[in-house]
Design a protein around this motif. Sequence first.
Motif, PDB file in Angstrom:
ATOM      1  N   VAL A 242       0.702  -1.144   0.015  1.00  0.00           N
ATOM      2  CA  VAL A 242      -0.100   0.008   0.151  1.00  0.00           C
ATOM      3  C   VAL A 242       0.928   1.262   0.047  1.00  0.00           C
ATOM      4  O   VAL A 242       0.674   2.445  -0.822  1.00  0.00           O
ATOM      5  CB  VAL A 242      -0.844   0.014   1.245  1.00  0.00           C
ATOM      6  CG1 VAL A 242      -1.686   1.362   1.423  1.00  0.00           C
ATOM      7  CG2 VAL A 242      -1.969  -1.118   1.092  1.00  0.00           C
ATOM      8  N   ARG A 243       1.956   1.195   0.812  1.00  0.00           N
ATOM      9  CA  ARG A 243       2.898   2.400   0.827  1.00  0.00           C
ATOM     10  C   ARG A 243       3.366   2.668  -0.631  1.00  0.00           C
ATOM     11  O   ARG A 243       3.610   3.796  -1.030  1.00  0.00           O
ATOM     12  CB  ARG A 243       3.894   2.169   1.824  1.00  0.00           C
ATOM     13  CG  ARG A 243       3.598   2.230   3.313  1.00  0.00           C
ATOM     14  CD  ARG A 243       4.397   2.982   4.416  1.00  0.00           C
ATOM     15  NE  ARG A 243       5.714   2.117   4.093  1.00  0.00           N
ATOM     16  CZ  ARG A 243       7.043   2.734   4.134  1.00  0.00           C
ATOM     17  NH1 ARG A 243       7.267   3.921   3.686  1.00  0.00           N
ATOM     18  NH2 ARG A 243       8.006   1.773   3.857  1.00  0.00           N
ATOM     19  N   LEU A 267      -2.084   3.657  12.459  1.00  0.00           N
ATOM     20  CA  LEU A 267      -0.875   4.517  11.646  1.00  0.00           C
ATOM     21  C   LEU A 267      -1.344   5.005  10.552  1.00  0.00           C
ATOM     22  O   LEU A 267      -2.207   4.702   9.798  1.00  0.00           O
ATOM     23  CB  LEU A 267       0.147   2.961  11.277  1.00  0.00           C
ATOM     24  CG  LEU A 267       0.394   2.061  12.267  1.00  0.00           C
ATOM     25  CD1 LEU A 267       0.942   0.766  11.305  1.00  0.00           C
ATOM     26  CD2 LEU A 267       1.476   2.503  13.133  1.00  0.00           C
ATOM     27  N   ASP A 268      -0.750   6.244  10.641  1.00  0.00           N
ATOM     28  CA  ASP A 268      -1.217   7.225   9.400  1.00  0.00           C
ATOM     29  C   ASP A 268      -0.011   7.244   7.947  1.00  0.00           C
ATOM     30  O   ASP A 268       1.156   7.139   8.545  1.00  0.00           O
ATOM     31  CB  ASP A 268      -1.234   8.583   9.834  1.00  0.00           C
ATOM     32  CG  ASP A 268      -2.465   9.002  10.490  1.00  0.00           C
ATOM     33  OD1 ASP A 268      -3.307   8.055  10.444  1.00  0.00           O
ATOM     34  OD2 ASP A 268      -2.543   9.840  11.744  1.00  0.00           O
ATOM     35  N   ASP A 272      -1.700  12.025  -1.335  1.00  0.00           N
ATOM     36  CA  ASP A 272      -2.044  13.292  -1.908  1.00  0.00           C
ATOM     37  C   ASP A 272      -3.507  13.841  -1.835  1.00  0.00           C
ATOM     38  O   ASP A 272      -3.690  14.726  -1.527  1.00  0.00           O
ATOM     39  CB  ASP A 272      -2.010  13.227  -3.327  1.00  0.00           C
ATOM     40  CG  ASP A 272      -0.480  12.709  -3.895  1.00  0.00           C
ATOM     41  OD1 ASP A 272       0.418  13.305  -3.118  1.00  0.00           O
ATOM     42  OD2 ASP A 272      -0.176  12.135  -4.984  1.00  0.00           O
ATOM     43  N   LYS A 273      -4.205  12.565  -1.712  1.00  0.00           N
ATOM     44  CA  LYS A 273      -5.846  13.088  -1.106  1.00  0.00           C
ATOM     45  C   LYS A 273      -6.035  12.939   0.357  1.00  0.00           C
ATOM     46  O   LYS A 273      -7.183  12.655   0.587  1.00  0.00           O
ATOM     47  CB  LYS A 273      -6.584  11.937  -1.961  1.00  0.00           C
ATOM     48  CG  LYS A 273      -6.335  11.929  -3.423  1.00  0.00           C
ATOM     49  CD  LYS A 273      -7.565  10.957  -3.988  1.00  0.00           C
ATOM     50  CE  LYS A 273      -7.174  10.916  -5.589  1.00  0.00           C
ATOM     51  NZ  LYS A 273      -8.048  10.099  -6.289  1.00  0.00           N
ATOM     52  N   GLY A 274      -5.153  13.194   1.003  1.00  0.00           N
ATOM     53  CA  GLY A 274      -5.438  13.188   2.572  1.00  0.00           C
ATOM     54  C   GLY A 274      -4.562  11.940   3.218  1.00  0.00           C
ATOM     55  O   GLY A 274      -3.480  11.516   2.710  1.00  0.00           O
ATOM     56  N   VAL A 275      -4.734  11.665   4.476  1.00  0.00           N
ATOM     57  CA  VAL A 275      -4.151  10.561   5.366  1.00  0.00           C
ATOM     58  C   VAL A 275      -4.998   9.256   5.309  1.00  0.00           C
ATOM     59  O   VAL A 275      -6.251   9.446   5.531  1.00  0.00           O
ATOM     60  CB  VAL A 275      -3.978  11.215   6.633  1.00  0.00           C
ATOM     61  CG1 VAL A 275      -3.171  10.099   7.582  1.00  0.00           C
ATOM     62  CG2 VAL A 275      -3.080  12.479   6.674  1.00  0.00           C
ATOM     63  N   LEU A 276      -4.422   8.284   4.978  1.00  0.00           N
ATOM     64  CA  LEU A 276      -4.678   7.232   5.007  1.00  0.00           C
ATOM     65  C   LEU A 276      -4.523   6.459   6.412  1.00  0.00           C
ATOM     66  O   LEU A 276      -3.311   6.302   6.829  1.00  0.00           O
ATOM     67  CB  LEU A 276      -4.269   6.004   4.052  1.00  0.00           C
ATOM     68  CG  LEU A 276      -4.817   4.621   3.946  1.00  0.00           C
ATOM     69  CD1 LEU A 276      -6.390   4.455   3.864  1.00  0.00           C
ATOM     70  CD2 LEU A 276      -4.056   3.683   3.030  1.00  0.00           C
ATOM     71  N   ARG A 277      -5.741   6.303   7.425  1.00  0.00           N
ATOM     72  CA  ARG A 277      -5.256   5.703   8.723  1.00  0.00           C
ATOM     73  C   ARG A 277      -5.771   4.168   8.835  1.00  0.00           C
ATOM     74  O   ARG A 277      -6.924   3.697   8.240  1.00  0.00           O
ATOM     75  CB  ARG A 277      -6.373   6.518   9.407  1.00  0.00           C
ATOM     76  CG  ARG A 277      -6.129   6.059  10.954  1.00  0.00           C
ATOM     77  CD  ARG A 277      -6.942   7.315  11.976  1.00  0.00           C
ATOM     78  NE  ARG A 277      -5.999   8.312  12.070  1.00  0.00           N
ATOM     79  CZ  ARG A 277      -6.253   9.232  12.628  1.00  0.00           C
ATOM     80  NH1 ARG A 277      -7.263   9.403  13.434  1.00  0.00           N
ATOM     81  NH2 ARG A 277      -5.097  10.466  12.652  1.00  0.00           N
ATOM     82  N   ILE A 278      -4.744   3.531   9.283  1.00  0.00           N
ATOM     83  CA  ILE A 278      -4.861   2.104   9.493  1.00  0.00           C
ATOM     84  C   ILE A 278      -4.990   1.659  11.041  1.00  0.00           C
ATOM     85  O   ILE A 278      -4.132   1.952  11.738  1.00  0.00           O
ATOM     86  CB  ILE A 278      -3.563   1.403   8.798  1.00  0.00           C
ATOM     87  CG1 ILE A 278      -3.401   1.667   7.402  1.00  0.00           C
ATOM     88  CG2 ILE A 278      -3.813  -0.191   8.936  1.00  0.00           C
ATOM     89  CD1 ILE A 278      -2.126   1.468   6.906  1.00  0.00           C
ATOM     90  N   ALA A 357     -10.158   1.803   3.446  1.00  0.00           N
ATOM     91  CA  ALA A 357     -10.403   2.082   4.936  1.00  0.00           C
ATOM     92  C   ALA A 357     -11.447   1.455   5.864  1.00  0.00           C
ATOM     93  O   ALA A 357     -12.451   1.869   6.314  1.00  0.00           O
ATOM     94  CB  ALA A 357     -10.541   3.800   5.093  1.00  0.00           C
ATOM     95  N   ASP A 358     -11.509   0.023   5.514  1.00  0.00           N
ATOM     96  CA  ASP A 358     -12.516  -0.776   5.870  1.00  0.00           C
ATOM     97  C   ASP A 358     -11.995  -1.761   7.119  1.00  0.00           C
ATOM     98  O   ASP A 358     -12.369  -2.829   6.928  1.00  0.00           O
ATOM     99  CB  ASP A 358     -12.896  -1.697   4.766  1.00  0.00           C
ATOM    100  CG  ASP A 358     -14.299  -2.214   5.103  1.00  0.00           C
ATOM    101  OD1 ASP A 358     -15.092  -1.871   6.256  1.00  0.00           O
ATOM    102  OD2 ASP A 358     -14.545  -3.256   4.538  1.00  0.00           O
TER     103      ASP A 358
END
Length: 737
Positions: A242-243, A267-268, A272-278, A357-358
Amino acid sequence: MKKNLIRIALGLALALVFFGHSAKVYQIALLNTLDAFIYDTRLRLTTKGGVDERIVILDIDEKSLAEVGRWPWSRDTMATLVAKLFDNYKIALLGFDVVFAEPDKSSGLSSLESIAGGVLKNDLAFQSALKGLRGELDFDRRFAESLHNRPVVLGFYFTNLDRVNRNGALPAPVLSAGTFRGRNVDLTSWSGFGGNLPEFQSNAVNAGHFNPIVDFDGTSRRVPMLAEHDGQYYEALSLAMVRVLLGKPSIIPGYPDSGPKSGLEWLDLPADKGVLRIPVDENGASLIPYRGPQGSFNYLSASDALNGRLKHEQLAGKIVLLGTTAPGLMDLRVTPVGNTYPGVEIHANLVAGMLDADIKQKPSYVLGADIVQLSLCTLALALLLPILSPLRATLLAAGMLLVAAGLNFYLWTSGLVMPLATVISAILALYALNMSWGYFVETRSKRQFAELFGQYVPPELVDEMARDPERYSMEGKNAELTVLFSDVRGFTSISEGLDPKELTQLMNAYLGAMTRVVQKNRGTLDKYIGDAIMAFWGAPVADADHAWHAVSTALEMQAELRTLDEPFRARGWPALRIGIGINSGTMTVGDMGSQVRKSYTVMGDAVNLASRLEGLTKQYGVGILVSDATKTLVKNMVYREVDRVRVKGKDEPVGIFEPLGTAEQIDKAVQDELKLWNQALRLYRQQDWDQAELQLYNLSRMSPGRDLYQVYAKRITHYRASPPGDDWDGVMTFETK
């Protein structure tokens, strides 16, 4: 409230047991197992289903192994596969769920190098040819070059074997040592690893481990997004992929507050479209968001891709994971959605879950929420259940169960995972405690009454009486009942032929079998009188069908007796024959006796008549005799009228009958014999001796062993010699008991 203090205290003590588990002071294995079962059930009920088209699993399946050869394949083959995936099929990203830990010597280059440095060291032609071939035969170099400048993520594994293994090269850690110093973070730690060859690792854009966390029951439900090794922190294969898709942003650990003791919760990944939070748990692990059973992602055979048999659109722009489903390659795992689930699809689920984000959360405050929920429920139940009626207590417990389960499921669908087993088990345990207390303690007076009555009536009726003891009394009363007497024929001669031990065993077997029949038909076993049995129906528990139950019991006793013949014969014991007398009427029933000994029994003329009828069975050679009073009460039974008699102690004649069974149980032959007998009996009472004797002769031929016909034949002989007179009423008088 005061009388319920002990009950409340026990409830609170029981609640503390569950509280200790919820607070992780100790762990109860059964509750952990139940929680795992509930988690898996919720997961299966709420999976998305369908197929995620964004991710493709390139499968080293049985077909590929058959076409290309056993695994591992040559690096030359792997280089060709990588080139085709990117150059021909234009995939977006390639992740390897395999490790390339050993050099490839299949080309023979190492052997040629050895010869070149030995016997052909001075052979210029050989040295020149080898120099030209070296680039083609160095398969590892070719594979490394195929990885260069392409979005390829390699896989590696960690291990905690007793003997520390450190093979191959690890990628650069994603977080440096000391990142979590002072924080309440407990990441999974490994001492050894199995990595890829350094030249592969240096040419790949990224790498991640593919170790899941295997729970206590052997099931894979989580994967550590971050794992610790030698103080450094490494990411999972899915996170590494994913990274790369996001441009390889830095990983920023997230905490619920700024306090130094705050635990890790997410983990953030800045994008580009914001922060993906896991979301992650206290171990830095994410729950695997299973989409469904195996097959939630498209599987394509690796050999088809290698040989160019796939359509361009099947792979173009896709995220590709190369792994295996072949059983011999040992990458099948136990999961909530399947017991033989390919490990490669676990990574596919995580990649899809992160992109959508699920991934469900299980933050640290869940522990506190569970404790609060458990405290509220158990405190309310411990205080309220002792003062509520059984019905209201049941409604309260059921309501709490529904609320707890409903809230838990709502939070689940909102993305929050809460434990459920502890609160449900606590509610059920407190309910069971209070219901048991109510039964064993508060109804003690009722049970004591039932136990006292149990000295006189069979246990199967005690339970019925205990439900409403006020209805029953041992005081004497008159009631219409049915009484039964049975006696063993020839018992004196039987007892003389057996030693005391064998006689005791025989009687125990006989009386046990007969008693079971009586109890099965709701009879009150009055007493044993030597080899005789006395029982009655209709008291202490009222029975509108007392006569029917008594007659049914008699028929079953005779049938049960025949089942004893074979085992008795095997032990050298004689077969038993019994006579049974039954009468219905008004009797006195109650607790009778003296201060020394009492018995719940029946007395009266109706009882005496039943005893006389039992004795008359010997005179007529029948197994059962019932009075006309009993016959009147049991109309759905077929009878053979035996006689009208006047027994000792009674002036009024009594009709006596032999019950044969219900109409459905009587076959045509018996019905025909019964019609003929009724004619013979009518002729006998009309003093038509010749015709009666002829009918008896015919009956004897039909049933040679029936003594009843011989009894009447002898009477006719007597009455021919001494006619009874015109005023004879056909009644037989017996002067003995």
